[in-house]
Design a protein around this motif. Sequence first.
Motif, PDB file in Angstrom:
ATOM      1  N   MET A 222       0.939  -1.422   0.036  1.00 24.91           N
ATOM      2  CA  MET A 222      -0.067  -0.062   0.091  1.00 24.91           C
ATOM      3  C   MET A 222       0.871   1.362   0.111  1.00 24.91           C
ATOM      4  O   MET A 222       1.931   1.310   0.699  1.00 24.91           O
ATOM      5  CB  MET A 222      -1.042   0.087   1.136  1.00 24.91           C
ATOM      6  CG  MET A 222      -1.670   1.205   1.143  1.00 24.91           C
ATOM      7  SD  MET A 222      -3.051   1.390  -0.143  1.00 24.91           S
ATOM      8  CE  MET A 222      -3.603  -0.289  -0.535  1.00 24.91           C
ATOM      9  N   SER A 223       0.413   2.052  -0.658  1.00 18.48           N
ATOM     10  CA  SER A 223       1.365   3.396  -0.938  1.00 18.48           C
ATOM     11  C   SER A 223       0.646   4.617  -0.967  1.00 18.48           C
ATOM     12  O   SER A 223      -0.702   4.620  -1.108  1.00 18.48           O
ATOM     13  CB  SER A 223       2.177   3.173  -2.417  1.00 18.48           C
ATOM     14  OG  SER A 223       1.267   3.410  -3.492  1.00 18.48           O
ATOM     15  N   ILE A 224       1.299   5.876  -0.866  1.00 20.00           N
ATOM     16  CA  ILE A 224       0.802   7.072  -1.304  1.00 20.00           C
ATOM     17  C   ILE A 224       1.515   7.690  -2.327  1.00 20.00           C
ATOM     18  O   ILE A 224       2.678   7.827  -2.545  1.00 20.00           O
ATOM     19  CB  ILE A 224       1.197   8.031   0.076  1.00 20.00           C
ATOM     20  CG1 ILE A 224       0.771   7.497   1.425  1.00 20.00           C
ATOM     21  CG2 ILE A 224       0.702   9.463  -0.163  1.00 20.00           C
ATOM     22  CD1 ILE A 224       0.992   8.282   2.556  1.00 20.00           C
ATOM     23  N   GLY A 225       0.542   7.990  -3.518  1.00 21.66           N
ATOM     24  CA  GLY A 225       0.950   8.647  -4.446  1.00 21.66           C
ATOM     25  C   GLY A 225       0.723  10.267  -4.331  1.00 21.66           C
ATOM     26  O   GLY A 225      -0.412  10.564  -3.659  1.00 21.66           O
ATOM     27  N   TYR A 226       1.531  11.056  -4.792  1.00 20.80           N
ATOM     28  CA  TYR A 226       1.361  12.406  -4.462  1.00 20.80           C
ATOM     29  C   TYR A 226       1.869  13.363  -5.417  1.00 20.80           C
ATOM     30  O   TYR A 226       2.831  12.902  -6.290  1.00 20.80           O
ATOM     31  CB  TYR A 226       1.888  12.971  -3.420  1.00 20.80           C
ATOM     32  CG  TYR A 226       3.343  12.865  -3.098  1.00 20.80           C
ATOM     33  CD1 TYR A 226       4.184  13.949  -3.444  1.00 20.80           C
ATOM     34  CD2 TYR A 226       4.276  11.338  -2.863  1.00 20.80           C
ATOM     35  CE1 TYR A 226       5.606  13.759  -3.391  1.00 20.80           C
ATOM     36  CE2 TYR A 226       5.316  11.341  -2.795  1.00 20.80           C
ATOM     37  CZ  TYR A 226       6.221  12.394  -2.887  1.00 20.80           C
ATOM     38  OH  TYR A 226       7.553  12.498  -3.049  1.00 20.80           O
ATOM     39  N   ASP A 227       1.342  14.597  -5.789  1.00 27.24           N
ATOM     40  CA  ASP A 227       1.882  15.336  -6.739  1.00 27.24           C
ATOM     41  C   ASP A 227       3.004  16.266  -6.263  1.00 27.24           C
ATOM     42  O   ASP A 227       2.478  17.120  -5.202  1.00 27.24           O
ATOM     43  CB  ASP A 227       0.692  16.249  -7.213  1.00 27.24           C
ATOM     44  CG  ASP A 227       0.949  17.489  -8.250  1.00 27.24           C
ATOM     45  OD1 ASP A 227       2.197  17.556  -8.587  1.00 27.24           O
ATOM     46  OD2 ASP A 227       0.168  17.871  -8.879  1.00 27.24           O
ATOM     47  N   PRO A 228       4.192  16.180  -6.431  1.00 24.43           N
ATOM     48  CA  PRO A 228       5.104  17.136  -5.740  1.00 24.43           C
ATOM     49  C   PRO A 228       5.092  18.473  -6.110  1.00 24.43           C
ATOM     50  O   PRO A 228       5.632  19.439  -5.299  1.00 24.43           O
ATOM     51  CB  PRO A 228       6.575  16.536  -6.139  1.00 24.43           C
ATOM     52  CG  PRO A 228       6.346  16.039  -7.621  1.00 24.43           C
ATOM     53  CD  PRO A 228       4.836  15.689  -7.446  1.00 24.43           C
ATOM     54  N   ARG A 229       4.504  18.953  -7.101  1.00 25.06           N
ATOM     55  CA  ARG A 229       4.153  20.328  -7.339  1.00 25.06           C
ATOM     56  C   ARG A 229       3.242  21.098  -6.366  1.00 25.06           C
ATOM     57  O   ARG A 229       3.236  22.189  -6.134  1.00 25.06           O
ATOM     58  CB  ARG A 229       3.480  20.642  -8.693  1.00 25.06           C
ATOM     59  CG  ARG A 229       4.657  19.966  -9.862  1.00 25.06           C
ATOM     60  CD  ARG A 229       3.826  19.952 -11.261  1.00 25.06           C
ATOM     61  NE  ARG A 229       2.779  18.989 -11.126  1.00 25.06           N
ATOM     62  CZ  ARG A 229       1.944  18.841 -12.168  1.00 25.06           C
ATOM     63  NH1 ARG A 229       2.164  19.296 -13.322  1.00 25.06           N
ATOM     64  NH2 ARG A 229       0.872  18.065 -12.033  1.00 25.06           N
ATOM     65  N   ALA A 230       2.264  20.171  -5.804  1.00 26.69           N
ATOM     66  CA  ALA A 230       1.159  20.766  -4.822  1.00 26.69           C
ATOM     67  C   ALA A 230       1.509  20.518  -3.421  1.00 26.69           C
ATOM     68  O   ALA A 230       1.107  21.337  -2.621  1.00 26.69           O
ATOM     69  CB  ALA A 230      -0.051  20.124  -5.372  1.00 26.69           C
ATOM     70  N   VAL A 231       2.359  19.462  -3.254  1.00 22.48           N
ATOM     71  CA  VAL A 231       2.552  19.056  -1.553  1.00 22.48           C
ATOM     72  C   VAL A 231       3.762  18.478  -1.348  1.00 22.48           C
ATOM     73  O   VAL A 231       4.400  18.105  -2.176  1.00 22.48           O
ATOM     74  CB  VAL A 231       1.337  17.941  -1.148  1.00 22.48           C
ATOM     75  CG1 VAL A 231       0.039  18.613  -1.167  1.00 22.48           C
ATOM     76  CG2 VAL A 231       1.405  16.677  -2.029  1.00 22.48           C
ATOM     77  N   LYS A 232       4.450  18.488  -0.089  1.00 17.65           N
ATOM     78  CA  LYS A 232       5.725  18.146   0.199  1.00 17.65           C
ATOM     79  C   LYS A 232       5.469  16.325   0.281  1.00 17.65           C
ATOM     80  O   LYS A 232       4.388  15.988   0.447  1.00 17.65           O
ATOM     81  CB  LYS A 232       5.963  18.494   1.348  1.00 17.65           C
ATOM     82  CG  LYS A 232       6.638  19.739   1.571  1.00 17.65           C
ATOM     83  CD  LYS A 232       7.016  20.400   2.909  1.00 17.65           C
ATOM     84  CE  LYS A 232       7.151  21.774   2.892  1.00 17.65           C
ATOM     85  NZ  LYS A 232       7.830  22.234   4.336  1.00 17.65           N
ATOM     86  N   ALA A 233       6.377  15.799   0.178  1.00 17.16           N
ATOM     87  CA  ALA A 233       6.236  14.274   0.194  1.00 17.16           C
ATOM     88  C   ALA A 233       5.963  13.892   1.648  1.00 17.16           C
ATOM     89  O   ALA A 233       6.224  14.257   2.642  1.00 17.16           O
ATOM     90  CB  ALA A 233       7.840  13.735  -0.009  1.00 17.16           C
ATOM     91  N   PRO A 234       4.825  13.023   1.963  1.00 19.38           N
ATOM     92  CA  PRO A 234       4.280  12.700   3.177  1.00 19.38           C
ATOM     93  C   PRO A 234       5.321  11.442   3.598  1.00 19.38           C
ATOM     94  O   PRO A 234       5.697  10.596   2.951  1.00 19.38           O
ATOM     95  CB  PRO A 234       3.165  12.195   2.836  1.00 19.38           C
ATOM     96  CG  PRO A 234       3.016  11.752   1.526  1.00 19.38           C
ATOM     97  CD  PRO A 234       3.675  12.550   0.698  1.00 19.38           C
ATOM     98  N   VAL A 235       5.595  11.732   5.017  1.00 15.97           N
ATOM     99  CA  VAL A 235       6.449  10.526   5.519  1.00 15.97           C
ATOM    100  C   VAL A 235       5.601   9.365   6.240  1.00 15.97           C
ATOM    101  O   VAL A 235       6.008   8.317   6.086  1.00 15.97           O
ATOM    102  CB  VAL A 235       7.149  11.359   6.778  1.00 15.97           C
ATOM    103  CG1 VAL A 235       8.269  10.191   7.331  1.00 15.97           C
ATOM    104  CG2 VAL A 235       8.279  12.340   6.001  1.00 15.97           C
ATOM    105  N   SER A 236       4.394  10.011   6.650  1.00 17.62           N
ATOM    106  CA  SER A 236       3.453   9.179   7.251  1.00 17.62           C
ATOM    107  C   SER A 236       2.014   9.163   6.840  1.00 17.62           C
ATOM    108  O   SER A 236       1.786  10.355   6.212  1.00 17.62           O
ATOM    109  CB  SER A 236       3.548   9.173   8.826  1.00 17.62           C
ATOM    110  OG  SER A 236       2.963  10.248   9.352  1.00 17.62           O
ATOM    111  N   PHE A 237       1.204   8.451   7.381  1.00 18.32           N
ATOM    112  CA  PHE A 237      -0.258   8.973   7.117  1.00 18.32           C
ATOM    113  C   PHE A 237      -0.820   9.839   7.754  1.00 18.32           C
ATOM    114  O   PHE A 237      -1.526  10.697   7.229  1.00 18.32           O
ATOM    115  CB  PHE A 237      -1.039   7.437   7.276  1.00 18.32           C
ATOM    116  CG  PHE A 237      -1.168   6.551   6.051  1.00 18.32           C
ATOM    117  CD1 PHE A 237      -1.882   6.781   4.998  1.00 18.32           C
ATOM    118  CD2 PHE A 237      -0.020   5.603   6.187  1.00 18.32           C
ATOM    119  CE1 PHE A 237      -2.059   6.010   4.094  1.00 18.32           C
ATOM    120  CE2 PHE A 237      -0.112   4.643   4.976  1.00 18.32           C
ATOM    121  CZ  PHE A 237      -0.968   4.914   3.870  1.00 18.32           C
ATOM    122  N   ASN A 238      -0.343  10.294   8.962  1.00 18.79           N
ATOM    123  CA  ASN A 238      -0.653  11.105   9.823  1.00 18.79           C
ATOM    124  C   ASN A 238      -0.364  12.582   9.094  1.00 18.79           C
ATOM    125  O   ASN A 238      -1.031  13.603   9.337  1.00 18.79           O
ATOM    126  CB  ASN A 238      -0.056  11.264  11.162  1.00 18.79           C
ATOM    127  CG  ASN A 238      -0.584  10.296  11.949  1.00 18.79           C
ATOM    128  OD1 ASN A 238      -1.962  10.077  11.988  1.00 18.79           O
ATOM    129  ND2 ASN A 238       0.045   9.771  12.982  1.00 18.79           N
TER     130      ASN A 238
END
Length: 356
Positions: A158-174
């Motif tokens: 299970m992973s977290i995909g994210y747009d680095p242009r909009a948000v910082k890389a999440p380290v945890s689900f919190n």
Amino acid sequence: MTVRTCAAAAAILASAGCGASSTDSTATEAKNLPPVNVQAASLKSGFGTMDRLVEAAKKEGQLNVIALPRDWVNYGEIIDTFVDKYDIKVNELEPNASSRRELDAAPQLKPDVFDLTMDVAVSGADRFAPYKVQGWQDLPDHVKDPSGSWYAAYGGYMSIGYDPRAVKAPVSFNDLLQPNYRVALDGDPLRSASAFGGVMAASMRAGVPQPEQGVALFAKLKQAGRLTDPAKANVVVAWDHLNAARSAHHSDGWQVTIPRDAALGAYHVQAINKAAPHPAAARLWQEFLFSDEGQNLLQKGFARPARGEAMLMKGTLDREQAAKLPKAPGPPVLMTIPQTDAAKAYLKREWGKSVG
């Protein structure tokens, strides 16, 4: 039973997978095939050789598959390659069906083979025809039924995909509770195995699933107006092969991370319908999926092949593609069947009230 981390699972999921022997065999050509033994437990005890199995499958001429979206772990290319290789028509039934729907619809739709989550496979084992593919010994014991009723073909995190242009890389689900994160699950966790896995990954505390924690996190996102659908999200919680495919095939800079404190893994397993209308083609499909070629094609879809450990050791794994898989933080946590059942029961009671 408690959640367990396994060295074998780590080798399969945390690494790219590994090398195993080819399923090709040298066999004498047979003009007259013996009657099909649909309960045969292996190639040798049933058809004797790959040549005989291929000939019997070609005579049947068709294969019915179910719940195989063409954009899921590269199944489109896998199906097309199988068709080209063996000149057998593949009928693709209900591509978006859930694992439970596969079994429920089987009496009417008559699929030859199933692709299932492990909990559904375990519950439906009496409906499968035991068969051990040639790569059987390469599969870790904890991801296969000893009789050959079902066995894992691929896994993922299970992973977290994210747009680095909009948000910082999440380290945890919190981290997803911070402002600016617009978050989506991959479907409804009451119906989608991927969305359920997302809630469970968010629930992990010291390697143990606590469903109430996962529901609470998504309830907070909902209350803040930041739980949305994937089209509007800058963060999508889904299996790593889905997020990795988006990263590879889109130019939006999409990135993928697997949180260190929530390395939740899972497998999809294969099984043959005991009432398969095309029993030889069903067994040939399994041999293809578990061959070096089939396992590398699954990896091309960013899945982690179940025979990966052996394939890496023998040098038959596609290392270039393996390097493209999202980096895993370590051994996967695998939920047990009792934990999965308990978590599903909790979500059935609480998700609608807390998240809706």
